[in-house]
Design an enzyme around this catalytic site. Structure first.
Site, PDB file in Angstrom:
ATOM      1  N   ILE A   1       0.865  -1.179   0.000  1.00  0.00           N
ATOM      2  CA  ILE A   1       0.000   0.000   0.000  1.00  0.00           C
ATOM      3  C   ILE A   1       0.901   1.229   0.000  1.00  0.00           C
ATOM      4  CG2 ILE A   1      -2.024  -1.060   1.060  1.00  0.00           C
ATOM      5  CD1 ILE A   1      -1.165  -0.059   3.750  1.00  0.00           C
ATOM      6  N   ASP A   2       0.371   2.354  -0.461  1.00  0.00           N
ATOM      7  CA  ASP A   2       1.160   3.577  -0.585  1.00  0.00           C
ATOM      8  C   ASP A   2       1.664   4.082   0.767  1.00  0.00           C
ATOM      9  OD1 ASP A   2       0.633   3.562  -3.309  1.00  0.00           O
ATOM     10  OD2 ASP A   2      -1.065   4.949  -3.143  1.00  0.00           O
ATOM     11  N   ARG A   3       2.705   4.901   0.706  1.00  0.00           N
ATOM     12  CA  ARG A   3       3.292   5.495   1.915  1.00  0.00           C
ATOM     13  C   ARG A   3       2.220   6.143   2.793  1.00  0.00           C
ATOM     14  NH1 ARG A   3       8.161   8.252   3.590  1.00  0.00           N
ATOM     15  NH2 ARG A   3       9.198   7.797   1.612  1.00  0.00           N
TER      16      ARG A   3
END
EC number: 5.4.99.-
Length: 322
Positions: free
Chosen positions: A146-148
């Protein structure tokens, strides 16, 4: 001549892939060596695509300089990192970790070593469950990303068998990952399955959504349900029927309901109004729904795990049923 006894974590994979992970050998070299009978499995000639099993004996009749093992990760690379992780669930095979906003899952261009995977390795190292010096080709690995600036559940495999099974289950959609997010405005209808086409621009790390199929874009399907509406914004539960880069963020923005806080696809004026610096998006729920054999993970079938409710849910009151 070098002799290798296959361990449990190295079993189940093709011999050419095992050798390429363990030694500085390319695919072409391995194929050539196999043809020349320089690679033997349990005393017999084998093909590069032969699968290896625990306790198999591999003999390599190859010059020593070709068999200098690939450099392994220095334990200090991750043991110096904090071993603190927010565990949703753990057993002898897997870890489900609730990743906080702001942490990357793997090292990126910033070079920051305080990544989720390094924290997981550090955690398992300090528990005595992972010793890189005892492994030829395996290290604990993440099964999803998942994104930062997205929080929520990330799946990690502790051993090679679990990693292979989970990758297959994710690929064949035998795991369901549900997300919570805040979409700007009133999303209608209350539930729907959206279909569009996504094209990624690697140079800008953004995606473009279209309602027309081309040779260069990919079909995306996003299923959502409105959980609550507070007069200004909608709380959604989203099921990604296809998992593409930035799919939820870009797809909802395309239909006019960008995520609150999203700096790439959202409305900066609204983001400032509500004080959101990051997209209101959480990988909240994970469901195991096996339809094929799951081997050592069969006990997970039918189980459901949830992360802690993200702070942004508070915008919709205290009685929200998730």
């Amino acid at each position: 001549m070098k002799e290798i006894k296959v361990t449990k974590n190295d079993s189940g994979q093709r011999i050419d892939r095992f050798l390429s992970k363990s030694f500085p050998l390319g695919q072409g070299q391995i194929c050539k060596l196999a043809r020349k009978n320089c690679i033997k499995l349990n005393g017999k000639k084998c093909k590069p695509d032969t699968h290896i099993a625990e306790n198999d004996i591999i003999k390599l009749f190859i010059p020593d300089e070709m068999l200098i093992p690939k450099a392994k990760s220095d334990p200090d690379d991750f043991t110096a990192v904090s071993d603190k992780i927010d565990i949703v669930y753990e057993d002898e095979n897997i870890l489900l970790v609730d990743k906080p906003v702001g942490m990357v899952v793997h090292e990126d261009e910033s070079g920051d070593s305080d990544t989720l995977i390094n924290r997981i390795k550090s955690y398992l190292y300090h528990k005595g469950e992972y010793r890189p010096e005892n492994e030829l080709s395996f290290a604990p690995a993440l099964c999803n990303r998942i994104d930062r600036n997205t929080c929520g559940i990330v799946i990690a495999a502790k051993n090679a068998e679990s990693l292979r099974i989970l990758n297959q289950k994710i690929r064949d959609r035998e795991l369901t990952k549900l997300y919570l997010c805040i979409a700007c405005g009133k999303v209608t209808p209350d539930s729907a399955t959206l279909t569009a086409y996504l094209e990624k621009n690697s140079d800008t790390n953004t995606v473009k959504i279209s309602d027309k199929k081309t040779k260069s874009n990919l079909t995306i399907k996003t299923k959502y349900k409105v959980i609550a509406y507070n007069g200004e914004n909608s709380l959604l539960k989203v099921d990604l029927l296809t998992g593409r880069t930035h799919q939820i963020r870009a797809h909802l923005a395309y239909i006019g309901h960008a995520l609150l806080g999203d700096g790439k696809y959202g409305n900066n004026k609204l983001n400032k109004k509500y004080g959101f610096k990051y997209q209101a998006l959480c990988s909240y729920e994970l469901q195991f729904k096996f339809t094929t054999d799951a081997g050592c993970l069969s006990y997970l079938d039918g189980k459901c795990f949830k992360a802690k409710a993200p702070d942004f849910v508070k915008m919709f009151g205290s009685n929200i049923k998730l």
